[in-house]
Design a protein around this motif. Structure first.
Motif, PDB file in Angstrom:
ATOM      1  N   LEU A  66      -4.678  12.261 -27.291  1.00 58.94           N
ATOM      2  CA  LEU A  66      -5.527  13.380 -26.895  1.00 58.94           C
ATOM      3  C   LEU A  66      -5.236  13.757 -25.446  1.00 58.94           C
ATOM      4  CD1 LEU A  66      -9.069  12.543 -28.362  1.00 58.94           C
ATOM      5  CD2 LEU A  66      -7.459  14.288 -29.157  1.00 58.94           C
ATOM      6  N   GLU A  67      -5.162  15.047 -25.193  1.00 58.03           N
ATOM      7  CA  GLU A  67      -4.913  15.500 -23.827  1.00 58.03           C
ATOM      8  C   GLU A  67      -6.209  15.488 -23.030  1.00 58.03           C
ATOM      9  OE1 GLU A  67      -3.771  19.647 -21.594  1.00 58.03           O
ATOM     10  OE2 GLU A  67      -2.528  19.067 -23.314  1.00 58.03           O
ATOM     11  N   VAL A  68      -6.169  14.885 -21.862  1.00 58.72           N
ATOM     12  CA  VAL A  68      -7.326  14.832 -20.988  1.00 58.72           C
ATOM     13  C   VAL A  68      -7.499  16.187 -20.294  1.00 58.72           C
ATOM     14  CG1 VAL A  68      -8.360  13.688 -18.988  1.00 58.72           C
ATOM     15  CG2 VAL A  68      -7.000  12.362 -20.634  1.00 58.72           C
ATOM     16  N   THR A  69      -8.727  16.679 -20.263  1.00 56.72           N
ATOM     17  CA  THR A  69      -9.033  17.948 -19.605  1.00 56.72           C
ATOM     18  C   THR A  69      -9.870  17.687 -18.349  1.00 56.72           C
ATOM     19  OG1 THR A  69     -11.149  18.355 -20.718  1.00 56.72           O
ATOM     20  CG2 THR A  69      -9.137  18.996 -21.897  1.00 56.72           C
ATOM     21  N   THR A  70     -10.126  18.742 -17.603  1.00 51.68           N
ATOM     22  CA  THR A  70     -11.072  18.657 -16.507  1.00 51.68           C
ATOM     23  C   THR A  70     -12.487  18.693 -17.053  1.00 51.68           C
ATOM     24  OG1 THR A  70     -11.061  21.049 -16.210  1.00 51.68           O
ATOM     25  CG2 THR A  70      -9.482  19.769 -14.888  1.00 51.68           C
ATOM     26  N   THR A  71     -13.455  18.358 -16.196  1.00 53.70           N
ATOM     27  CA  THR A  71     -14.844  18.306 -16.636  1.00 53.70           C
ATOM     28  C   THR A  71     -15.484  19.689 -16.545  1.00 53.70           C
ATOM     29  OG1 THR A  71     -15.462  17.624 -14.391  1.00 53.70           O
ATOM     30  CG2 THR A  71     -15.193  15.885 -16.056  1.00 53.70           C
ATOM     31  N   GLU A  72     -14.920  20.627 -17.295  1.00 49.54           N
ATOM     32  CA  GLU A  72     -15.444  21.987 -17.393  1.00 49.54           C
ATOM     33  C   GLU A  72     -15.913  22.230 -18.819  1.00 49.54           C
ATOM     34  OE1 GLU A  72     -15.817  24.108 -14.970  1.00 49.54           O
ATOM     35  OE2 GLU A  72     -14.786  22.921 -13.418  1.00 49.54           O
ATOM     36  N   PRO A  73     -17.118  22.760 -19.010  1.00 52.06           N
ATOM     37  CA  PRO A  73     -17.604  22.994 -20.372  1.00 52.06           C
ATOM     38  C   PRO A  73     -16.648  23.812 -21.234  1.00 52.06           C
ATOM     39  CG  PRO A  73     -19.383  23.287 -18.803  1.00 52.06           C
ATOM     40  CD  PRO A  73     -18.135  23.115 -17.997  1.00 52.06           C
ATOM     41  N   VAL A  81     -21.710  15.734 -25.621  1.00 50.34           N
ATOM     42  CA  VAL A  81     -20.890  14.884 -24.759  1.00 50.34           C
ATOM     43  C   VAL A  81     -21.656  13.645 -24.340  1.00 50.34           C
ATOM     44  CG1 VAL A  81     -19.454  16.756 -23.868  1.00 50.34           C
ATOM     45  CG2 VAL A  81     -21.561  16.142 -22.650  1.00 50.34           C
ATOM     46  N   PHE A  82     -20.901  12.547 -24.225  1.00 54.66           N
ATOM     47  CA  PHE A  82     -21.355  11.352 -23.521  1.00 54.66           C
ATOM     48  C   PHE A  82     -20.845  11.442 -22.093  1.00 54.66           C
ATOM     49  CE2 PHE A  82     -21.155   9.515 -27.889  1.00 54.66           C
ATOM     50  CZ  PHE A  82     -22.468   9.067 -27.974  1.00 54.66           C
ATOM     51  N   ALA A  96     -24.053  21.519 -15.491  1.00 52.30           N
ATOM     52  CA  ALA A  96     -23.216  22.611 -15.995  1.00 52.30           C
ATOM     53  C   ALA A  96     -23.069  22.540 -17.508  1.00 52.30           C
ATOM     54  CB  ALA A  96     -21.841  22.564 -15.326  1.00 52.30           C
ATOM     55  N   PHE A  97     -22.925  21.350 -18.053  1.00 50.29           N
ATOM     56  CA  PHE A  97     -22.789  21.212 -19.503  1.00 50.29           C
ATOM     57  C   PHE A  97     -24.101  21.547 -20.210  1.00 50.29           C
ATOM     58  CE2 PHE A  97     -18.749  19.343 -18.676  1.00 50.29           C
ATOM     59  CZ  PHE A  97     -18.032  19.433 -19.868  1.00 50.29           C
ATOM     60  N   ALA A  98     -25.231  21.099 -19.669  1.00 50.11           N
ATOM     61  CA  ALA A  98     -26.517  21.438 -20.279  1.00 50.11           C
ATOM     62  C   ALA A  98     -26.740  22.946 -20.253  1.00 50.11           C
ATOM     63  CB  ALA A  98     -27.649  20.706 -19.560  1.00 50.11           C
ATOM     64  N   GLY A 141     -28.875  23.467 -24.540  1.00 46.48           N
ATOM     65  CA  GLY A 141     -28.452  22.186 -24.014  1.00 46.48           C
ATOM     66  C   GLY A 141     -29.618  21.358 -23.485  1.00 46.48           C
ATOM     67  N   PHE A 142     -29.384  20.065 -23.380  1.00 42.57           N
ATOM     68  CA  PHE A 142     -30.388  19.170 -22.800  1.00 42.57           C
ATOM     69  C   PHE A 142     -29.691  17.921 -22.280  1.00 42.57           C
ATOM     70  CE2 PHE A 142     -30.445  18.233 -27.435  1.00 42.57           C
ATOM     71  CZ  PHE A 142     -30.114  16.883 -27.430  1.00 42.57           C
ATOM     72  N   ILE A 143     -30.446  17.103 -21.555  1.00 44.53           N
ATOM     73  CA  ILE A 143     -29.937  15.838 -21.009  1.00 44.53           C
ATOM     74  C   ILE A 143     -30.860  14.711 -21.435  1.00 44.53           C
ATOM     75  CG2 ILE A 143     -29.449  14.517 -18.912  1.00 44.53           C
ATOM     76  CD1 ILE A 143     -28.771  17.136 -17.510  1.00 44.53           C
TER      77      ILE A 143
END
Length: 351
Positions: A66-73, A81-82, A96-98, A141-143
């Motif tokens: 799997l290709e690793v990406t940046t932490t951008e939604p 996501v975990f 940003a993800f929420a 989204g939520f956390i």
């Protein structure tokens, strides 16, 4: 139980907690890892090249390429996501993800004490998951967070006593494993043959997190448990396993037999038929005079069981005992996976 398959992303996938997520999710019956994110220096590489794989077991084939990406939604193609991110970056990234509509199941400390964010241990306070209904990120989204790794073993051991007798005061001395410091962690010259009687922020977390977790959900808010916790935290030269030496004063007089019976008879409201990661024994009370020990017992219940021993009368409070928990499984990634399972079962996650 029948459950749809969820595509899962991992934030901080190359770190120690991220790698534990990957190991625990291999062959998970509900969750499939489809997206991995890390720092910019890892982005664009296949995971096998980006990660300094720490486990003695092989890297799962399903994630190696799997290709690793940046932490951008926008980079993450998954249902939720975990987060295994460091707290130094987790706050902004998880927000940003929420806001982008992702459920975020976090291991970081940043949102644990926010009033509308569940601080969750499913066997202890599953009803607190309803707090996500109060969150408003401008999206779906939520956390949800799991507690500090040192809090987890303490709270699991206290739950039966709170239910049976009430708890007023807790004194706890934590002997915390090196792996709790992440990788590369503590310098070998500091760790070997030594005990470090300070871990930044840990004592504050132990003073506050248990009161939220053991509190009551009333009218959409948590009423904290009416107890006081005094904690001392020490880093010890052990690889895995946090050992808590606990002394408890209950709201009514209790003795060793009372406490032993309460701990042995306590049954988790959840089983492995409900959630795949629930261990057969939530708590294991051990009779041996020298148990539990990290080297021998930390993997009880595949790292999800909290082991308790040395139950004795206490001349200061009512009783004292020792509790052992696996800090990177029950206290971190494994606890977060269990939280996600609960949220899936209760309909808070959508495939």
């Amino acid at each position: 139980m029948s459950m749809p398959s969820f595509n899962v992303g991992i934030l901080g996938a190359t770190g120690a907690v991220g790698q534990t997520f990957i190991r625990l999710l291999e062959d998970h019956p509900w969750f499939t890892v489809t997206a991995l994110a890390a720092s910019e220096r890892s982005a664009g590489k296949p995971y096998r090249e980006a990660a300094n794989w720490l486990s003695g077991k092989r890297m799962p084939d399903a994630v190696a390429e799997l290709e690793v990406t940046t932490t951008e939604p926008s980079e993450m193609d998954c249902d939720f996501v975990f987060s295994g991110l460091s707290s130094s970056v987790a706050g902004d990234v998880e927000k940003a993800f929420a806001e982008a509509g992702f459920p975020v199941i976090s291991n970081a400390k940043n949102y644990r004490m926010q009033e509308d964010v569940p601080l969750l241990i499913p066997e202890v306070n599953a009803d607190h998951a309803r707090l996500v209904e109060n969150q408003d990120w401008g999206s779906d989204g939520f956390i949800v967070t799991n507690p500090n790794c040192s809090t987890v073993g303490l709270v699991c051991a206290l739950r039966p006593l709170v239910d049976a007798f009430g708890v007023e005061k807790v004194q706890v001395t934590m002997l915390q494993a090196l792996s709790g410091a992440g990788y590369p962690g503590v310098s070998s010259l500091d760790a070997l043959g030594n005990v470090i009687p300070y871990i930044g922020g840990e004592e504050d977390k132990l003073a506050t997190e248990p009161r939220k977790i053991l509190g009551q959900l009333e009218n959409g808010e948590i009423r904290p448990a009416d107890m006081v916790v005094s904690a001392q935290c020490n880093r010890v030269p052990v690889r895995q396993g946090h050992l808590a030496c606990i002394s408890v004063a209950c709201t009514e007089p209790v003795n060793v037999t009372d406490v032993t019976d309460a701990l042995e008879s306590y049954r988790s409201p959840l089983t492995s038929e409900d959630l795949p990661s629930v261990p057969d024994a939530f708590l294991r009370v051990m009779d041996e005079v020298d148990a539990p020990q990290p080297l021998r017992h930390v993997k009880n219940g595949n790292g999800m069981t909290v082991s308790i021993g040395r139950i004795q009368e206490c001349p200061v409070n009512h009783v004292k005992f020792v509790a052992l928990s696996h800090n990177t499984i029950r206290g971190a990634a494994g606890g977060a996976v269990l939280n996600a399972e609960l949220l899936a079962r209760d309909g808070y996650l959508s495939a």
